[in-house]
Design a protein around this motif. Structure first.
Motif, PDB file in Angstrom:
ATOM      1  N   ARG A  10      -0.487 -54.783   7.160  1.00  0.00           N
ATOM      2  CA  ARG A  10      -1.466 -53.723   6.877  1.00  0.00           C
ATOM      3  C   ARG A  10      -2.744 -53.938   7.681  1.00  0.00           C
ATOM      4  N   LEU A  11      -3.172 -55.195   7.804  1.00  0.00           N
ATOM      5  CA  LEU A  11      -4.363 -55.503   8.594  1.00  0.00           C
ATOM      6  C   LEU A  11      -4.146 -55.168  10.068  1.00  0.00           C
ATOM      7  N   VAL A  12      -2.990 -55.525  10.577  1.00  0.00           N
ATOM      8  CA  VAL A  12      -2.655 -55.247  11.981  1.00  0.00           C
ATOM      9  C   VAL A  12      -2.663 -53.744  12.237  1.00  0.00           C
ATOM     10  N   HIS A  13      -2.004 -52.980  11.374  1.00  0.00           N
ATOM     11  CA  HIS A  13      -1.948 -51.524  11.554  1.00  0.00           C
ATOM     12  C   HIS A  13      -3.339 -50.902  11.458  1.00  0.00           C
ATOM     13  N   ALA A  14      -4.122 -51.354  10.496  1.00  0.00           N
ATOM     14  CA  ALA A  14      -5.476 -50.811  10.334  1.00  0.00           C
ATOM     15  C   ALA A  14      -6.331 -51.125  11.550  1.00  0.00           C
ATOM     16  N   ALA A  15      -6.305 -52.369  12.007  1.00  0.00           N
ATOM     17  CA  ALA A  15      -7.109 -52.762  13.164  1.00  0.00           C
ATOM     18  C   ALA A  15      -6.662 -52.022  14.419  1.00  0.00           C
ATOM     19  N   LEU A  16      -5.378 -51.916  14.603  1.00  0.00           N
ATOM     20  CA  LEU A  16      -4.862 -51.224  15.780  1.00  0.00           C
ATOM     21  C   LEU A  16      -5.341 -49.779  15.817  1.00  0.00           C
ATOM     22  N   GLU A  17      -5.247 -49.109  14.691  1.00  0.00           N
ATOM     23  CA  GLU A  17      -5.704 -47.717  14.634  1.00  0.00           C
ATOM     24  C   GLU A  17      -7.205 -47.605  14.883  1.00  0.00           C
ATOM     25  N   LEU A  18      -7.976 -48.462  14.236  1.00  0.00           N
ATOM     26  CA  LEU A  18      -9.430 -48.386  14.387  1.00  0.00           C
ATOM     27  C   LEU A  18      -9.884 -48.785  15.789  1.00  0.00           C
ATOM     28  N   PHE A  19      -9.309 -49.841  16.345  1.00  0.00           N
ATOM     29  CA  PHE A  19      -9.686 -50.260  17.698  1.00  0.00           C
ATOM     30  C   PHE A  19      -9.366 -49.160  18.709  1.00  0.00           C
ATOM     31  N   SER A  20      -8.235 -48.474  18.516  1.00  0.00           N
ATOM     32  CA  SER A  20      -7.836 -47.454  19.489  1.00  0.00           C
ATOM     33  C   SER A  20      -8.583 -46.142  19.301  1.00  0.00           C
ATOM     34  N   THR A  21      -9.085 -45.871  18.118  1.00  0.00           N
ATOM     35  CA  THR A  21      -9.812 -44.615  17.909  1.00  0.00           C
ATOM     36  C   THR A  21     -11.325 -44.775  18.004  1.00  0.00           C
ATOM     37  N   LEU A  57      -3.236 -58.557  18.619  1.00  0.00           N
ATOM     38  CA  LEU A  57      -2.735 -57.209  18.879  1.00  0.00           C
ATOM     39  C   LEU A  57      -2.445 -57.016  20.363  1.00  0.00           C
ATOM     40  N   TYR A  58      -3.352 -57.485  21.190  1.00  0.00           N
ATOM     41  CA  TYR A  58      -3.211 -57.329  22.634  1.00  0.00           C
ATOM     42  C   TYR A  58      -1.970 -58.064  23.141  1.00  0.00           C
ATOM     43  N   ARG A  59      -1.770 -59.284  22.665  1.00  0.00           N
ATOM     44  CA  ARG A  59      -0.588 -60.049  23.089  1.00  0.00           C
ATOM     45  C   ARG A  59       0.703 -59.381  22.612  1.00  0.00           C
ATOM     46  N   GLY A  60       0.679 -58.813  21.421  1.00  0.00           N
ATOM     47  CA  GLY A  60       1.852 -58.081  20.937  1.00  0.00           C
ATOM     48  C   GLY A  60       2.152 -56.886  21.832  1.00  0.00           C
ATOM     49  N   ALA A  61       1.114 -56.165  22.237  1.00  0.00           N
ATOM     50  CA  ALA A  61       1.294 -55.020  23.133  1.00  0.00           C
ATOM     51  C   ALA A  61       1.806 -55.485  24.499  1.00  0.00           C
ATOM     52  N   ALA A  62       1.303 -56.611  24.966  1.00  0.00           N
ATOM     53  CA  ALA A  62       1.744 -57.154  26.262  1.00  0.00           C
ATOM     54  C   ALA A  62       3.208 -57.568  26.202  1.00  0.00           C
ATOM     55  N   ARG A  63       3.630 -58.165  25.095  1.00  0.00           N
ATOM     56  CA  ARG A  63       5.048 -58.546  24.943  1.00  0.00           C
ATOM     57  C   ARG A  63       5.934 -57.308  24.961  1.00  0.00           C
ATOM     58  N   TRP A  64       5.486 -56.246  24.302  1.00  0.00           N
ATOM     59  CA  TRP A  64       6.230 -54.993  24.295  1.00  0.00           C
ATOM     60  C   TRP A  64       6.358 -54.451  25.727  1.00  0.00           C
ATOM     61  N   ALA A  65       5.261 -54.404  26.464  1.00  0.00           N
ATOM     62  CA  ALA A  65       5.280 -53.879  27.829  1.00  0.00           C
ATOM     63  C   ALA A  65       6.161 -54.736  28.737  1.00  0.00           C
ATOM     64  N   ALA A  96       4.240 -44.336  24.518  1.00  0.00           N
ATOM     65  CA  ALA A  96       2.955 -43.656  24.306  1.00  0.00           C
ATOM     66  C   ALA A  96       3.092 -42.552  23.268  1.00  0.00           C
ATOM     67  N   THR A  97       4.269 -41.951  23.208  1.00  0.00           N
ATOM     68  CA  THR A  97       4.524 -40.902  22.224  1.00  0.00           C
ATOM     69  C   THR A  97       4.656 -41.499  20.823  1.00  0.00           C
ATOM     70  N   VAL A 103      -0.180 -48.498  23.217  1.00  0.00           N
ATOM     71  CA  VAL A 103      -0.350 -48.169  24.631  1.00  0.00           C
ATOM     72  C   VAL A 103      -1.828 -48.101  24.986  1.00  0.00           C
ATOM     73  N   GLN A 104      -2.621 -47.490  24.132  1.00  0.00           N
ATOM     74  CA  GLN A 104      -4.055 -47.426  24.408  1.00  0.00           C
ATOM     75  C   GLN A 104      -4.658 -48.821  24.481  1.00  0.00           C
ATOM     76  N   LEU A 105      -4.262 -49.667  23.578  1.00  0.00           N
ATOM     77  CA  LEU A 105      -4.819 -51.017  23.545  1.00  0.00           C
ATOM     78  C   LEU A 105      -4.487 -51.778  24.821  1.00  0.00           C
ATOM     79  N   PHE A 106      -3.239 -51.727  25.251  1.00  0.00           N
ATOM     80  CA  PHE A 106      -2.834 -52.541  26.395  1.00  0.00           C
ATOM     81  C   PHE A 106      -3.177 -51.912  27.738  1.00  0.00           C
ATOM     82  N   PHE A 107      -2.997 -50.601  27.888  1.00  0.00           N
ATOM     83  CA  PHE A 107      -3.156 -49.978  29.197  1.00  0.00           C
ATOM     84  C   PHE A 107      -4.473 -49.260  29.400  1.00  0.00           C
ATOM     85  N   LEU A 108      -5.024 -48.688  28.361  1.00  0.00           N
ATOM     86  CA  LEU A 108      -6.121 -47.760  28.565  1.00  0.00           C
ATOM     87  C   LEU A 108      -7.454 -48.214  27.982  1.00  0.00           C
TER      88      LEU A 108
END
Length: 195
Positions: A10-21, A57-65, A96-97, A103-108
């Motif tokens: 829940r913390l990860v999802h909340a932070a990801l949404e807030l950091f990206s918005t 979060l960033y490392r998780g996004a990098a692993r995905w990419a 991205a969809t 995607v926003q966190l890692f690329f944009l």
């Protein structure tokens, strides 16, 4: 799943949404906790700091990419570099969809001054770049990619694809928008060898 793991998710999802918005700097730990439905102190049972949370979060996004790069490496089309890069671009577009914030966190997303990203996060981003550069280098070795520095050609390809990712994550375009196909083709044409 144990309660601690659910809380962390829940913390990860909340932070990801807030950091990206809202952006990293504008997001407080109190807001993350409130969105996750936990007390602010709970964050520190799972993460050392807000910066540590960003880096996780960033490392998780990098692993995905990086996983997408590896999948493109073995994609249908065998040794065709154009098909491998098209496969990667399409997988990024689908990501991205489905996972706009990742995607926003890692690329944009710009994370502010370099000290925000820890060495492990920079290494994870570098792994992705090296994987992408390897795909471009294969194309160069096959004569399908123009002469020049592989790191520059990979960066050019990614810059064009990032335009699509930006349009999709901002919801200006859908995955089926004609601009998606056009930009993926333009990314290839930007690095393709002369015919």
């Amino acid at each position: 799943m144990p309660a601690a793991d659910l809380t962390r998710q829940r913390l990860v999802h909340a932070a990801l949404e807030l950091f990206s918005t809202r952006g990293y700097a504008a997001t407080t730990t109190a807001e993350i906790a409130r969105k996750a439905g936990v007390a602010e102190g709970t964050i520190y049972r799972h993460f050392q700091s807000k910066q540590h949370l960003l880096n996780e979060l960033y490392r998780g996004a990098a692993r995905w990419a990086l996983r997408l790069v590896r999948e493109a490496e073995g994609a249908a089309g065998g040794s065709d570099p154009r098909e491998k890069l098209r496969h990667l671009a399409q997988a990024l577009v689908q990501g991205a969809t489905r996972e706009r914030a990742v995607v926003q966190l890692f690329f944009l997303e710009r994370h502010g001054p370099p000290p925000l990203l820890e060495p492990q996060s920079k290494d994870a981003a570098q792994e992705f770049r090296v994987g992408l550069e390897a795909l471009v280098a294969q194309g160069k070795a096959a004569g399908a990619v123009r002469p020049g520095a592989v790191e520059v050609l990979a960066a050019v390809w990614l810059a064009v694809v990032s335009l699509v990712l930006d349009r999709i994550t901002s919801k200006e375009w859908s995955e089926g928008h004609p601009g998606v196909r056009l930009a993926i083709e333009a990314a290839w044409e930007a690095i393709a060898a002369a015919r």
